[in-house]
Design a protein around this motif. Structure first.
Motif, PDB file in Angstrom:
ATOM      1  N   LYS A 178      -1.026  -2.706  -5.830  1.00  0.00           N
ATOM      2  CA  LYS A 178       0.073  -2.526  -5.046  1.00  0.00           C
ATOM      3  C   LYS A 178      -0.094  -1.225  -3.981  1.00  0.00           C
ATOM      4  O   LYS A 178       0.055  -1.322  -2.864  1.00  0.00           O
ATOM      5  N   GLN A 179      -0.952  -0.246  -4.603  1.00  0.00           N
ATOM      6  CA  GLN A 179      -1.012   1.056  -3.787  1.00  0.00           C
ATOM      7  C   GLN A 179      -2.291   0.630  -2.710  1.00  0.00           C
ATOM      8  O   GLN A 179      -1.839   1.029  -1.478  1.00  0.00           O
ATOM      9  N   GLN A 180      -3.219   0.003  -3.072  1.00  0.00           N
ATOM     10  CA  GLN A 180      -4.086  -0.594  -1.973  1.00  0.00           C
ATOM     11  C   GLN A 180      -3.604  -1.403  -1.119  1.00  0.00           C
ATOM     12  O   GLN A 180      -4.155  -0.968   0.056  1.00  0.00           O
ATOM     13  N   MET A 181      -2.840  -2.395  -1.265  1.00  0.00           N
ATOM     14  CA  MET A 181      -2.303  -3.166  -0.284  1.00  0.00           C
ATOM     15  C   MET A 181      -1.110  -2.371   0.648  1.00  0.00           C
ATOM     16  O   MET A 181      -1.213  -2.384   1.842  1.00  0.00           O
ATOM     17  N   PHE A 182      -0.621  -1.342   0.228  1.00  0.00           N
ATOM     18  CA  PHE A 182       0.232  -0.635   1.066  1.00  0.00           C
ATOM     19  C   PHE A 182      -0.580   0.206   2.033  1.00  0.00           C
ATOM     20  O   PHE A 182      -0.271   0.540   3.115  1.00  0.00           O
ATOM     21  N   VAL A 183      -1.619   0.572   1.481  1.00  0.00           N
ATOM     22  CA  VAL A 183      -2.688   1.604   2.133  1.00  0.00           C
ATOM     23  C   VAL A 183      -3.201   0.703   3.472  1.00  0.00           C
ATOM     24  O   VAL A 183      -3.419   1.061   4.737  1.00  0.00           O
ATOM     25  N   ILE A 184      -3.579  -0.500   2.973  1.00  0.00           N
ATOM     26  CA  ILE A 184      -4.303  -1.401   3.870  1.00  0.00           C
ATOM     27  C   ILE A 184      -3.393  -1.952   4.991  1.00  0.00           C
ATOM     28  O   ILE A 184      -3.595  -1.690   6.245  1.00  0.00           O
ATOM     29  N   MET A 185      -2.014  -2.295   4.721  1.00  0.00           N
ATOM     30  CA  MET A 185      -1.054  -2.574   5.714  1.00  0.00           C
ATOM     31  C   MET A 185      -0.539  -1.542   6.714  1.00  0.00           C
ATOM     32  O   MET A 185      -0.453  -1.740   7.885  1.00  0.00           O
ATOM     33  N   VAL A 186      -0.607  -0.269   5.952  1.00  0.00           N
ATOM     34  CA  VAL A 186      -0.172   0.777   6.943  1.00  0.00           C
ATOM     35  C   VAL A 186      -0.997   1.106   7.894  1.00  0.00           C
ATOM     36  O   VAL A 186      -0.923   1.257   9.073  1.00  0.00           O
ATOM     37  N   GLY A 187      -2.431   1.131   7.426  1.00  0.00           N
ATOM     38  CA  GLY A 187      -3.563   1.577   8.331  1.00  0.00           C
ATOM     39  C   GLY A 187      -3.815   0.538   9.388  1.00  0.00           C
ATOM     40  O   GLY A 187      -3.892   0.685  10.670  1.00  0.00           O
ATOM     41  N   MET A 188      -3.479  -0.972   9.188  1.00  0.00           N
ATOM     42  CA  MET A 188      -3.824  -1.832  10.136  1.00  0.00           C
ATOM     43  C   MET A 188      -2.748  -1.795  11.223  1.00  0.00           C
ATOM     44  O   MET A 188      -2.893  -2.224  12.470  1.00  0.00           O
TER      45      MET A 188
END
Length: 568
Positions: A178-188
């Motif tokens: 969940k945390q990883q997907m949040f970081v991924i989408m914010v970064g993209m």
């Protein structure tokens, strides 16, 4: 990289690993909790976890680069995706009480032990190789661009994943994703809006799309029937369909994510939620790549995006020839920027004559640029035939490091490494579970306590982590890393899917026929892959159809023969 980038990178990754270890301490007591979590995951978290498993670092490194070179043509690949999601939702009813997908419906048919074991082994081979590639992908790119040690990067990424995956099992994977997907989408999203803001003031988003379209980067559907073309609607609807159905329905790394649901309904909604988000997310990543292409029409870009390959030729006896190509490339960049500015002005005034002439000029210059880049690849190959000349995987990381501001660079690197960790943790978790449940416990005659079973699962997960690091250490760049992972899957997935379809729908076929058919099919698929140029996506359909057809023939032949004692 500035100090701020290092701080953001270290805090992001350190927090994810620490949180995963701390949150899942209790799952180490029960093998049920360790391999299936606590069965308390809500539907939205299941959807994110499934998506995070798919979205490896390869997705965020290779896909924008693929879009930069080929545009949206690879979107044909996922045209067959929606139907497998619904199919997986339907037969999800059938195995929500299982720990491993290879012990599900297969155990309730006439399949024998060796057939079930072979199915698990086929998965272990392909997913073990893929786990190594998901570690290798970000490691090789970062090592070349940043000058970091490839060996240390492979070991570092693998060790971070092993720490919390071995410690907490399935629950550790789910809570960290969940945390990883949040970081991924914010970064993209930050990267997307930054590249739009970095375009010339007169180039709006609409004009950027027009420029991309005039350069044939927005062609989505290819209706050709060319079997050697990888990205056509035909290959997407057939090969893409079977690849996705195999992945979502028979791959333990995926199935284990939605087996953690609170109920069958939660798991089904989680899979549907993932299906609704996957295609827009893939489209968005391709759009980022297309915008990076537009950005480089107005800004300097290297003749070859792989700095290591450029360094190789610049230090050789062909350095002068390469410098001439670089000078020609710089002149082309200036001419292209002028032609694209002219094209944008023609759009403002709706001047059809100027629009047509500037578009022709743009295409001519782009064709010349492609010839220039191909000449550069030829020189690189001449200097070192072993050097990888494909630079698709370096396009996005070059843009990140050379154009983004401090802080955002650290965030995007955290995106890449988070994606590597999320997908690799799912793979190691699935490999450890499958090895324990489908091989060790099935063939071990001794009764084990819960703690002993958990311990063995941890040991097998650790062992697969070491194997993945070793594979990453000997891997090499292929034409495109995201294609390499799909190729590995396509070679094995069709065969495994065919076995599952037989188990569900053709129940009169017994284990001996399926076992022999699966071995024969795998040999044939490998021969087709290595000896023909047929699209790898079609291997999924071929493998699935072959194993069913051969199994039917063998079963028919066996039934007309005198009964034997071959079945276990």
């Amino acid at each position: 990289m500035e100090k701020l980038d290092w701080i953001i990178l270290a805090l992001t990754l350190g927090t994810i690993v620490a949180y995963g270890w701390w949150k899942t301490k209790s799952s180490r007591e029960s093998v049920e909790d360790y391999v299936r979590g606590r069965k308390d995951t809500p539907w939205w978290a299941i959807g994110l976890s499934v998506m995070a498993t798919q979205a490896s670092a390869i997705t965020f490194l290779s896909t924008p680069g693929q879009a930069y070179h080929d545009g949206w043509s690879s979107y044909n690949f996922i045209s067959g995706y929606p139907w497998p999601w619904w199919s997986s939702v339907w037969y999800l009813f059938r195995f929500t009480t299982e720990k491993s997908v290879y012990g599900l419906r297969i155990t309730r048919t006439t399949f024998d032990s060796k057939t079930r074991t072979l199915t698990a082994i086929l998965f272990l081979i392909q997913r073990g190789m893929a786990a190594g590639i998901t570690i290798f992908a970000p490691a090789i790119i970062l090592s070349v661009v940043l000058g970091w040690s490839l060996t240390y990067l492979n070991i570092g990424i693998g060790t971070l994943v092993i720490l919390y995956t071995v410690s907490g099992g399935t629950q550790a994977v789910s809570v960290t994703q969940k945390q990883q997907m949040f970081v991924i989408m914010v970064g993209m999203f930050f990267a997307f809006f930054y590249v739009l803001g970095a375009l010339p003031e007169e180039i709006t988003f609409g004009k950027a799309l027009k420029i991309a379209g005039s350069s044939d980067k927005l062609n989505i559907l290819d209706f050709s029937l060319d079997l050697n073309n990888r990205y056509t609607l035909l290959s997407g609807l057939t090969g893409g369909f079977f690849l996705a159905l195999s992945y979502f329905g028979t791959d333990q790394s995926q199935v284990q994510r939605y087996l953690t649901g609170r109920s069958v309904a939660e798991s089904q909604w989680g899979l549907i939620f993932n299906g609704l988000l996957k295609i827009p997310m893939q489209f968005f990543i391709l759009l980022v790549g297309v915008m990076v292409f537009v950005f480089y029409q107005f800004n300097d870009s290297p003749l070859h995006f792989n700095p290591e390959a450029e360094e190789t030729v610049q230090e050789s006896h062909l350095s002068e020839q390469y410098k001439m190509l670089q000078e020609n490339h710089r002149q082309l960049l200036n001419k292209k920027a002028h032609a694209h500015t002219e094209f944008a002005a023609a759009l403002d005034f709706n001047d059809l004559t100027l629009l047509e002439s500037s578009e022709t000029k743009m295409k001519t210059l782009q064709a010349e640029e492609l010839r220039n880049r191909e000449a550069a690849r030829t020189l690189i190959k001449e200097v070192d035939p072993q050097e990888e000349t494909n630079d698709k995987d370096f396009v996005f990381i070059h843009f990140i490091l050379n154009n983004l501001p401090s802080g955002l660079i650290g965030l995007l690197l955290a995106v890449i490494l988070s994606a590597a960790m999320s997908s690799t943790s799912s793979e190691l978790n699935a490999l450890g579970t499958t090895t324990t449940v489908d091989l060790f416990l099935r063939h071990n005659k001794k009764e084990l306590t819960q703690k002993q079973s958990v311990r063995y699962t941890q040991l097998f997960t650790l062992a697969w982590g070491v194997v993945a690091i070793l594979i990453a250490s000997i891997a090499n760049l292929f034409e495109n890393l995201i294609q390499l992972v799909n190729i590995i899957g396509s070679i094995f997935y069709g065969n495994v899917l065919g076995i599952f379809l037989i188990a569900f729908f053709i129940k009169f076929i017994r284990g001996n026929a399926v076992f022999l058919a699966a071995i024969g099919t795998q040999i044939i698929v490998l021969l087709i892959f290595f000896n023909t140029s047929i699209s790898y996506l079609l291997l999924n359909f071929i493998g699935c159809a072959l194993v069913i057809f051969i199994a039917l023939l063998l079963e028919s032949f066996e039934r007309i023969q005198p009964k034997s004692n071959l079945e276990e």
